[in-house]
Scaffold this motif. Structure first.
Motif, PDB file in Angstrom:
ATOM      1  N   ASN A 193       0.678   9.775  34.860  1.00  0.00           N
ATOM      2  CA  ASN A 193       1.896  10.469  34.427  1.00  0.00           C
ATOM      3  C   ASN A 193       3.111   9.560  34.274  1.00  0.00           C
ATOM      4  O   ASN A 193       4.236   9.952  34.584  1.00  0.00           O
ATOM      5  N   LYS A 208       5.160  10.728  27.301  1.00  0.00           N
ATOM      6  CA  LYS A 208       5.639  12.071  27.638  1.00  0.00           C
ATOM      7  C   LYS A 208       5.711  12.294  29.148  1.00  0.00           C
ATOM      8  O   LYS A 208       6.550  13.038  29.638  1.00  0.00           O
ATOM      9  N   GLY A 209       4.836  11.636  29.889  1.00  0.00           N
ATOM     10  CA  GLY A 209       4.680  11.963  31.302  1.00  0.00           C
ATOM     11  C   GLY A 209       5.850  11.623  32.178  1.00  0.00           C
ATOM     12  O   GLY A 209       6.138  12.313  33.153  1.00  0.00           O
ATOM     13  N   ALA A 231      -0.620  12.849  30.826  1.00  0.00           N
ATOM     14  CA  ALA A 231       0.202  14.054  30.663  1.00  0.00           C
ATOM     15  C   ALA A 231      -0.238  14.929  29.499  1.00  0.00           C
ATOM     16  O   ALA A 231       0.108  16.113  29.450  1.00  0.00           O
ATOM     17  N   VAL A 232      -0.993  14.360  28.555  1.00  0.00           N
ATOM     18  CA  VAL A 232      -1.482  15.160  27.427  1.00  0.00           C
ATOM     19  C   VAL A 232      -2.978  15.417  27.532  1.00  0.00           C
ATOM     20  O   VAL A 232      -3.610  15.860  26.567  1.00  0.00           O
ATOM     21  N   VAL A 236      -4.374  21.183  31.044  1.00  0.00           N
ATOM     22  CA  VAL A 236      -3.212  20.339  30.771  1.00  0.00           C
ATOM     23  C   VAL A 236      -1.950  21.176  30.642  1.00  0.00           C
ATOM     24  O   VAL A 236      -1.942  22.246  30.023  1.00  0.00           O
ATOM     25  N   GLN A 237      -0.881  20.697  31.243  1.00  0.00           N
ATOM     26  CA  GLN A 237       0.448  21.272  31.057  1.00  0.00           C
ATOM     27  C   GLN A 237       1.350  20.164  30.521  1.00  0.00           C
ATOM     28  O   GLN A 237       1.944  19.412  31.277  1.00  0.00           O
ATOM     29  N   VAL A 238       1.420  20.087  29.196  1.00  0.00           N
ATOM     30  CA  VAL A 238       2.206  19.029  28.564  1.00  0.00           C
ATOM     31  C   VAL A 238       3.680  19.233  28.888  1.00  0.00           C
ATOM     32  O   VAL A 238       4.193  20.355  28.805  1.00  0.00           O
ATOM     33  N   ARG A 281       7.591  19.759  28.911  1.00  0.00           N
ATOM     34  CA  ARG A 281       8.505  20.407  27.970  1.00  0.00           C
ATOM     35  C   ARG A 281       9.938  20.261  28.489  1.00  0.00           C
ATOM     36  O   ARG A 281      10.174  20.040  29.662  1.00  0.00           O
ATOM     37  N   GLN A 331       1.897   8.509  20.889  1.00  0.00           N
ATOM     38  CA  GLN A 331       1.264   7.732  21.942  1.00  0.00           C
ATOM     39  C   GLN A 331       1.488   6.232  21.731  1.00  0.00           C
ATOM     40  O   GLN A 331       1.984   5.784  20.693  1.00  0.00           O
TER      41      GLN A 331
END
Length: 577
Positions: free
Chosen positions: A441, A445-446, A495-496, A536-538, A540, A555
């Motif tokens: 993570n 995004k993480g 994270a994705v 997965v909880q991307v 937000r 990525q």
């Protein structure tokens, strides 16, 4: 310059829309004359200069002197210099990470280049993310552009030893964590690591991107290596000013310089200097703005035939001021000539080969090695793949422990930065020297922003025992000044839903740099079961730049650029097979 209404230049370029072009020009000239300019001055080629000076960015601490020298060069060549501010990102001052703001700076740079009247622009930057952000923005804007590097800092001295940021920062901090030195000594060395303004004095990301910019043909010859506080740097700045005026007059656009051959030259140089792994992400983003995709497998093949020749920390022993004294990039490029595209165009309007012929002759030195006596037999960076990184991962093999390059060990997993901070120094941590540290993570995004936390600190209890390196794996980055057996940029990120998210304590992981493999030794059936158990909880966000970032960042294998900023069409792949 031509004052054709169908192809405007100078103050006629990009007129504000008041519905009356004549009035727009009249108003613009009236206001700029308020600063004392005459019609004679306004009739010259207009050269924009990005002013990225900031009290939060000591890497750009010589900005006033650079601006003066650039403006002098522009005026001597018959141009009108106009400086303007853009975002400035100081590596150790920007939270949560400077990478989070790179794309924002590129947007700021691009839109200011579009919005303001200029026939060409000088991009002044040096700190890690500023040069890539400026090149990304300029690539998208498309006008003639030239890069001026702020330059590296000088070296310091601690108790008779030459030191410099920031490889030595990490080395001394590791000794302090291991209780090898006391609080007084760490305080003493803190005063010596950064003895002047400028970028890190080793082959970190800033120095790497300086060398890459010159290899791309985006700086004047010799523009990469002069230290920030030297007369050589000021002379480069003046030459940059005079060169950009000629670019404006000949309309030498950036699309003629940032070609496939230029990117291949830059990649070759990146491998030969033992450069920062971050440069892979930045070059990918810059190439993406020009419509080129980076082929990581082809890059790895290039690395197998490109030895590390520059003896600088963290892969070697010297510092940037020594590289400059050894002839800088000219010395390196001459040694690499058989591997380069010498017909690639540069900002001077001449080819790379022509510039090397014009340069001063080589001389004996010990910083740039000959190809038959390299620092490291292959390129500094290797590309890994496997079931843990289907989209690829990176390791800086030239700065890794040879004994760990072929290794299998038990995973010790940290779910994120908070988990790492809470447990890494605990005496109760279940960890041994032959384990593999895994941090999740911290990808684009993480985290967000893909921080340089991939340089996972060694557990304190192992550091006390004298352990100097371990295999470490993450979806984040590490500083180009760092060293160790560290696998980075694992793609897709955890994270994705990348496979890294499924790693658990006790799993076996195999690293084989020879086979270019990073493998999680867990069955596909077990991984599928884990994926079902932990959907997965991307990440937000509700608003602002954070929301834009999380919704559009790509990525690492796409340069962690925003998807809407990349070129709309792919023109090719680099390096070419």
């Amino acid at each position: 310059m031509t004052k054709d209404a169908d192809d405007p230049s100078g103050m006629r370029k990009g007129l504000v829309n008041y519905g009356d072009a004549g009035f727009s020009l009249f108003l613009r000239k009236a206001f700029i004359k308020g600063s004392g300019l005459t019609d004679h001055a306004l009739d010259r080629p207009v050269i924009g200069i990005t002013d990225t000076g900031s009290g939060y960015n000591p890497c750009h601490g010589n900005m006033p002197q650079l601006l003066e020298a650039v403006q002098r060069g522009i005026m001597l060549a018959g141009g009108l210099p106009v400086k303007f501010p853009t975002i400035s990102i100081g590596e150790s001052f920007a939270a949560p990470t400077s990478m989070y703001l790179r794309n924002l700076m590129s947007m700021d740079t691009e839109e200011m280049l579009r919005a303001q009247p200029m026939d060409a622009v000088v991009l002044i930057g040096g700190c890690d993310k500023t040069v890539p952000a400026q090149l990304m923005g300029a690539a998208s804007a498309g006008l003639p552009a030239i890069q001026l590097i702020t330059g590296s800092m000088l070296t310091g001295s601690h108790r008779g030893e030459v030191v410099g940021a920031c490889t030595d920062c990490r080395r001394y901090w590791a000794r302090f964590r291991a209780e090898d030195i006391d609080a007084q000594e760490i305080a003493d060395v803190n005063d010596q690591l950064v003895p002047s303004v400028g970028t890190c004095s080793v082959m970190g990301t800033a120095s790497t991107m300086a060398c890459v910019a010159e290899a791309l043909g985006m700086t004047v010859p010799g523009g990469a290596t002069p230290p920030a506080v030297t007369a050589d740097r000021m002379r480069v700045a003046e030459l940059t000013g005079s060169t950009v005026v000629q670019m404006a007059k000949s309309r030498l656009g950036i699309e003629r310089i940032l070609t496939e051959k230029a990117f291949e030259n830059a990649m070759r140089v990146l491998l030969a200097i033992g450069g920062s792994t971050n440069a892979i992400v930045h070059l990918t983003a810059i190439a993406g703005r020009m419509g080129f995709e980076v082929d990581l497998k082809a890059l790895d093949r290039m690395g197998r035939e490109t030895p590390v020749l520059v003896d600088l920390k963290p892969s070697g022993a010297h510092y940037m001021e020594h590289f400059h004294a050894a002839g800088g990039m000219t010395t390196l490029l001459r040694e690499l000539q058989p591997l380069l595209h010498l017909d690639a165009l540069t900002v001077t309007g001449r080819t790379l080969g022509e510039e090397l012929e014009r340069a001063r002759p080589s001389f004996p030195q010990d910083v740039v090695r000959p190809r038959d006596n390299p620092i490291y037999p292959q390129g500094g960076i290797a590309v890994l793949q496997g079931n843990l990184a289907p989209g690829g991962a990176i390791i800086k093999q030239s700065a890794a422990d040879p004994k760990l390059m072929e290794h299998e060990g038990r995973a010790v997993v940290f779910e994120g930065l908070e988990d790492l901070a809470n447990r890494i120094d605990s005496d109760d941590l279940d960890v041994n020297a032959d384990d593999v540290l895994v941090l999740k993570n911290i990808g684009p995004k993480g985290a967000p922003g893909m921080p340089e936390a991939g340089y996972i600190p060694l557990p304190r209890k192992l550091a006390r025992q004298g352990v100097k390196d371990m295999v470490r794996i993450s979806d984040g980055r590490m500083s180009g000044t760092a060293f160790g057996t560290i696998v980075l940029h694992v793609t897709p990120e955890s994270a994705v839903g990348g496979p890294l998210a499924l790693v658990r304590n006790g799993d076996r992981i195999r690293l084989s740099v020879t086979a270019r493999e990073i493998a999680l030794l867990v069955s596909e059936e077990e991984l599928a079961r884990r994926a079902q158990q932990q959907p997965v909880q991307v990440p937000r966000a509700d608003r602002g730049y954070h929301k834009l970032f999380l919704e559009t960042v790509m990525q690492a294998d796409k340069g962690a650029d925003f998807d809407f900023l990349a070129a709309p069409q792919v023109r090719g792949r680099v390096p070419r097979g």
